[in-house]
Design a protein around this motif. Structure first.
Motif: not given
Length: 59
Positions: A3-9, A14-20
């Motif tokens: 993730f290049e920028q915090d805004t991307t995160w 929630y599911e995408e963050k957990n998968h990451h």
């Protein structure tokens, strides 16, 4: 997945963050195994536990 920028995160669900998080943790386990910091048995057990806790357990 970097993730290049915090805004991307911030735009991830929630599911995408957990998968990451899952992929990151799995990568750490693989690196430990490759460097012989853990045995294959420890890797298998840890990956199984990770899969269960993160909801990726089969059947």
């Amino acid at each position: 997945m970097k993730f290049e920028q915090d805004t991307t995160w911030e735009t991830l669900t929630y599911e995408e963050k957990n998968h990451h998080l899952y992929l990151t943790q799995k990568d750490v386990l693989e690196k430990f195994r490759e460097r012989h910091a853990i045995s294959q048995e420890q890797y298998d057990k840890s990956l199984h536990d990770l899969n269960e806790k993160m909801g990726y357990a089969k059947g």
